[in-house]
Design a protein around this motif. Sequence first.
Motif, PDB file in Angstrom:
ATOM      1  N   CYS A 197      -0.023  -0.400 -10.166  1.00 11.69           N
ATOM      2  CA  CYS A 197      -1.120  -0.273 -11.124  1.00 11.69           C
ATOM      3  C   CYS A 197      -1.621   1.164 -11.074  1.00 11.69           C
ATOM      4  O   CYS A 197      -2.154   1.598 -10.050  1.00 11.69           O
ATOM      5  CB  CYS A 197      -2.259  -1.242 -10.808  1.00 11.69           C
ATOM      6  SG  CYS A 197      -3.699  -0.886 -11.839  1.00 11.69           S
ATOM      7  N   ASN A 246       5.621  -3.198  -8.314  1.00 12.47           N
ATOM      8  CA  ASN A 246       4.652  -3.182  -9.414  1.00 12.47           C
ATOM      9  C   ASN A 246       3.552  -2.219  -9.019  1.00 12.47           C
ATOM     10  O   ASN A 246       2.979  -2.330  -7.940  1.00 12.47           O
ATOM     11  CB  ASN A 246       4.044  -4.565  -9.621  1.00 12.47           C
ATOM     12  CG  ASN A 246       5.093  -5.604  -9.916  1.00 12.47           C
ATOM     13  OD1 ASN A 246       5.936  -5.414 -10.774  1.00 12.47           O
ATOM     14  ND2 ASN A 246       5.054  -6.707  -9.179  1.00 12.47           N
ATOM     15  N   LEU A 302       1.136  -3.887  -6.483  1.00 15.58           N
ATOM     16  CA  LEU A 302       0.665  -5.242  -6.738  1.00 15.58           C
ATOM     17  C   LEU A 302       1.787  -6.229  -6.441  1.00 15.58           C
ATOM     18  O   LEU A 302       2.956  -5.945  -6.717  1.00 15.58           O
ATOM     19  CB  LEU A 302       0.252  -5.400  -8.210  1.00 15.58           C
ATOM     20  CG  LEU A 302      -0.868  -4.509  -8.725  1.00 15.58           C
ATOM     21  CD1 LEU A 302      -1.049  -4.734 -10.217  1.00 15.58           C
ATOM     22  CD2 LEU A 302      -2.166  -4.805  -7.988  1.00 15.58           C
ATOM     23  N   VAL A 361       0.967  -2.526 -16.030  1.00 15.19           N
ATOM     24  CA  VAL A 361       1.597  -2.262 -14.738  1.00 15.19           C
ATOM     25  C   VAL A 361       2.914  -1.524 -14.914  1.00 15.19           C
ATOM     26  O   VAL A 361       3.669  -1.785 -15.841  1.00 15.19           O
ATOM     27  CB  VAL A 361       1.801  -3.608 -14.006  1.00 15.19           C
ATOM     28  CG1 VAL A 361       2.664  -3.438 -12.773  1.00 15.19           C
ATOM     29  CG2 VAL A 361       0.450  -4.198 -13.646  1.00 15.19           C
ATOM     30  N   THR A 378       7.410  -5.376 -16.744  1.00 15.90           N
ATOM     31  CA  THR A 378       7.322  -6.120 -15.489  1.00 15.90           C
ATOM     32  C   THR A 378       8.420  -7.168 -15.482  1.00 15.90           C
ATOM     33  O   THR A 378       8.965  -7.548 -16.510  1.00 15.90           O
ATOM     34  CB  THR A 378       5.987  -6.860 -15.372  1.00 15.90           C
ATOM     35  OG1 THR A 378       5.957  -7.857 -16.388  1.00 15.90           O
ATOM     36  CG2 THR A 378       4.826  -5.918 -15.522  1.00 15.90           C
ATOM     37  N   CYS A 428      -2.489  -5.508 -14.719  1.00 19.08           N
ATOM     38  CA  CYS A 428      -3.111  -5.686 -13.410  1.00 19.08           C
ATOM     39  C   CYS A 428      -4.169  -6.784 -13.486  1.00 19.08           C
ATOM     40  O   CYS A 428      -5.018  -6.780 -14.377  1.00 19.08           O
ATOM     41  CB  CYS A 428      -3.757  -4.377 -12.964  1.00 19.08           C
ATOM     42  SG  CYS A 428      -4.752  -4.533 -11.475  1.00 19.08           S
ATOM     43  N   GLU A 429      -4.111  -7.702 -12.545  1.00 16.72           N
ATOM     44  CA  GLU A 429      -5.022  -8.848 -12.574  1.00 16.72           C
ATOM     45  C   GLU A 429      -6.474  -8.402 -12.437  1.00 16.72           C
ATOM     46  O   GLU A 429      -7.388  -9.048 -12.919  1.00 16.72           O
ATOM     47  CB  GLU A 429      -4.615  -9.850 -11.492  1.00 16.72           C
ATOM     48  CG  GLU A 429      -5.643 -10.148 -10.447  1.00 16.72           C
ATOM     49  CD  GLU A 429      -5.099 -10.982  -9.309  1.00 16.72           C
ATOM     50  OE1 GLU A 429      -4.598 -12.082  -9.567  1.00 16.72           O
ATOM     51  OE2 GLU A 429      -5.189 -10.524  -8.145  1.00 16.72           O
ATOM     52  N   GLN A 437      -0.016 -10.810  -8.819  1.00 16.85           N
ATOM     53  CA  GLN A 437      -1.218 -10.075  -9.226  1.00 16.85           C
ATOM     54  C   GLN A 437      -1.022  -9.423 -10.589  1.00 16.85           C
ATOM     55  O   GLN A 437      -1.896  -8.747 -11.101  1.00 16.85           O
ATOM     56  CB  GLN A 437      -1.553  -9.001  -8.185  1.00 16.85           C
ATOM     57  CG  GLN A 437      -2.016  -9.584  -6.859  1.00 16.85           C
ATOM     58  CD  GLN A 437      -2.162  -8.523  -5.789  1.00 16.85           C
ATOM     59  OE1 GLN A 437      -1.254  -7.745  -5.530  1.00 16.85           O
ATOM     60  NE2 GLN A 437      -3.328  -8.465  -5.172  1.00 16.85           N
ATOM     61  N   VAL A 438       0.184  -9.614 -11.137  1.00 18.40           N
ATOM     62  CA  VAL A 438       0.464  -9.075 -12.463  1.00 18.40           C
ATOM     63  C   VAL A 438       0.352 -10.219 -13.453  1.00 18.40           C
ATOM     64  O   VAL A 438       1.088 -11.191 -13.377  1.00 18.40           O
ATOM     65  CB  VAL A 438       1.880  -8.476 -12.515  1.00 18.40           C
ATOM     66  CG1 VAL A 438       2.154  -7.886 -13.887  1.00 18.40           C
ATOM     67  CG2 VAL A 438       2.052  -7.435 -11.425  1.00 18.40           C
ATOM     68  N   ASN A 441       3.807  -9.662  -7.320  1.00 18.43           N
ATOM     69  CA  ASN A 441       4.147 -10.190  -8.647  1.00 18.43           C
ATOM     70  C   ASN A 441       3.033 -11.052  -9.231  1.00 18.43           C
ATOM     71  O   ASN A 441       2.755 -11.001 -10.423  1.00 18.43           O
ATOM     72  CB  ASN A 441       5.416 -11.034  -8.565  1.00 18.43           C
ATOM     73  CG  ASN A 441       6.633 -10.167  -8.381  1.00 18.43           C
ATOM     74  OD1 ASN A 441       6.602  -8.970  -8.694  1.00 18.43           O
ATOM     75  ND2 ASN A 441       7.693 -10.739  -7.857  1.00 18.43           N
TER      76      ASN A 441
END
Length: 821
Positions: A158, A156, A165, A182, A291, A175-176, A169-170, A167
């Motif tokens: 960003c 992932n 990232l 992403v 994603t 993107c968190e 954090q997605v 997983n």
Amino acid sequence: QERYNFSEIEEKWQKKWADRLMYKVDEDPGKVKYYCLEMFPYPSGNLHMGHVRNYSIGDVVARFKTMRGYNVLHPMGWDAFGLPAENAAIKHGIPPAKWTLDNINNMRRQLKSMGISYDWDREVTTCLPDYYKWTQWLFLQFYKNGLAYKKKAHVNWCPSCATVLANEQVVDGACERCDTVVEKKALEQWFFRITDYAQELLDSLADLPGWPEKVKTMQENWIGRSEGAEIHFTVEKTGEKIPVYTTRQDTVFGVTYLVLAPEHPMVEKLIAGTEYEEPVKSFVKSVQQMTEIARTSTETEKEGMFIGAYVINPLNEERVPIWVANYVLLDYGTGAVMGVPAHDERDFAFAKKYNLPIRIVIEPVGQELKLEEMTTAYTDDGIMVNSGEFTGLPNKEGLVRVANHLEERGKGKRKINFRLRDWLISRQRYWGAPIPIIYCEKCGAVPVPDKDLPVYLPLDVEFRPTGESPLNHIPEFLHTTCPECGGPATRETDTMDTFVCSSWYFLRYTDPKNTEEAFGKEKVDYWMNVDQYIGGVEHAILHLLYARFFTKALSNFGLVSAREPFKNLLTQGMVLKDGSKMSKSKGNVVSPEEIIKKFGADTARLFILFAAPPERDLEWSDQGVEGSYRFLNRVWRLVYHYQKELQEIKPQDILSPEDKDLRRLVHGTIKKVTEDVEQRFNFNTAISAIMELVNGLYQYKERPNQNLSLVKEAIDALLLLLAPFAPHITEELWEAVGNKDSIHKQSWPVYSEEALIADEVEVVLQINGKVRDRLVVPAQLDRAELEKAVLAMDKAKAAIEGKEIVKIITVPGKLVNIVVK
Ligand code: ANZ
Ligand code: ZN
């Protein structure tokens, strides 16, 4: 001293405790150890209420266990690597090291103002070389034991943060941190082989009765073990085998198509040079934008495409078309799925959408399914139909028989599959522990020799969010010589995921100053396991799983004996305000520093512990804070009221009934608080019991003849019981009533059974269930004696007169109910 001057008292004691090294501990073979640990904070800048809650809970446990006679390890440190430091550097031009260390200094000051019983001598900071040297050394242990490896992986990505990232954090495909959509990108990445430990990580959850069930379930789901079979389908044109993973081999006669993950290597081969090449390629590209989470979500529209080729079903020799589809993932199972639309929801939806045939092969017992009437897949158990030699078998039996059949004929095999993937630890980032690997043209990847550790993170860096690690642009860092051949070589520029740093910090606390080893074996074995771990449920999966994996691996390397890091786990609830989580974006943050300034740390701690049991969410309340403050003032005045008298009292053995009541209250409170704290962490009910004791003492204070030796017993107990919750005020008052030693070095009070027994009790007289009168009787009266006493009462006599007694219901010590007609 008339007024409760909390700021003076708190400062005074914090200084004295520090000067006297009150909370310093060492290994003491003569005592039973107790390791109390709270999750260490990320130094974001300021303590928030979640921290205050976490550390207040931990401090009660640590102080309580100390008073119970344990040798308590209670350390604190900083999870200090990570992205925010770099973002701050890019935004404000402050070097990450400076930003981080400044924040640590500020937060340490704030923490110290809470008066928590940490052994500050053991402080660890993961971004400092004396710590990350050992993170690097541990990485090399994983590497040398075959548990760290490099492979190309779709990650992932960003595009805005220019980083990989994880997983988790997605969030919803974005993107968190910055909410950018992403993307997927293929990079050479370092992994830890956590999947080697999947089964053990799952099995030993059973050894953790002190963990919340919900956390264990989350871990279990994350590990995601399933049992099924790999079945080999044969490509019609080429004879090549495509294995599929299924948990439902009993449905293999219902396969009407086969689906490959878009990235499956067979896809490119099969479409090469055909009319399908172009359209399939562009479809694959579009799927790669999604994603994994979006791809597997039930909400997402299933998209797919026929690729112009066929496979042969090994059980019935049928020819089935090959498709690609967004819902099949490359790195789960074999990246290929047999489509059974009659019995799988996703396949059903897919088949409906693309008009693929549906064939029923399982039917509920005694019922025929009709295709025309099916609106969803039939996923329950039943009897196999249209399944050749297996027709008529219950499908559960079919699972076994089909698996045997496949294995006997070499057409497949039983397979256990895990959802857990290997842990991607590479970050193309600056602010992390450099991965200690050197690349030499001749020798390949060479581990940095132990004597050259740490690989220092250069402090002089320029930040450009280029997508590469900034370390690539620092020639002094990048270029080095090969430790094996002495030739020119370059360093790995990826740094480690910060979860690596936090996977072993609890081990470092046991021996934080060791310059020769990550930690000494004897020390780590004295202190481990952590007896009580306390933190937010947001770490229920990754941090805890990684720490468990590390402990098991390091145990196998012979570095530590423990096989699990955390014996007991308490996951605290959130701190809410106006019903939602305190957060900057909602603007509902209450600053701990202001509260402490206004009311003192003891009030803040007491409020937070009193407002809810630790696992529950807690609603912030200004009135609640003021209530706690008033209560501490009440305690203050009560103790000062007796201060002089308590210095010189003569023992007084004869107790009046009122004395006996007070003594019963004191010992009942000791019992209640002890049990609430020790067995249930019910700090809120423990505190309310202490409040009742204070009320009882205020009532007693109004009595003409007071037994001062009893008052002393009561006030001592009150202060001791309150000490873990409000450590400063109790220390001050303890001194004020004439004690020399710290209250925090005292033994926890013990209740006396004898004091709990009431001499007299009040029983109720009821006539036909209605209360008519009360009577005080000796507590030990038996049923018959009690009835006799009650029947002699005037109200009872009057009620019975001229009537017939139907029955008498007696509950000794409580009531007598006379039923009359
Ligand atoms: C045929 C089938 C028939 C399935 C049926 C289910 C029901 P768990 O339990 O999570 O392991 N599957 C396998 N690999 C996949 C992949 N790479 N991407 C997406 N889905 C995949 O799930 C195993 C099931 O998930 C497998 O069993 C497969 O669908 C699907 F009536 O095979 B089944
Ligand atoms: Zn070399």
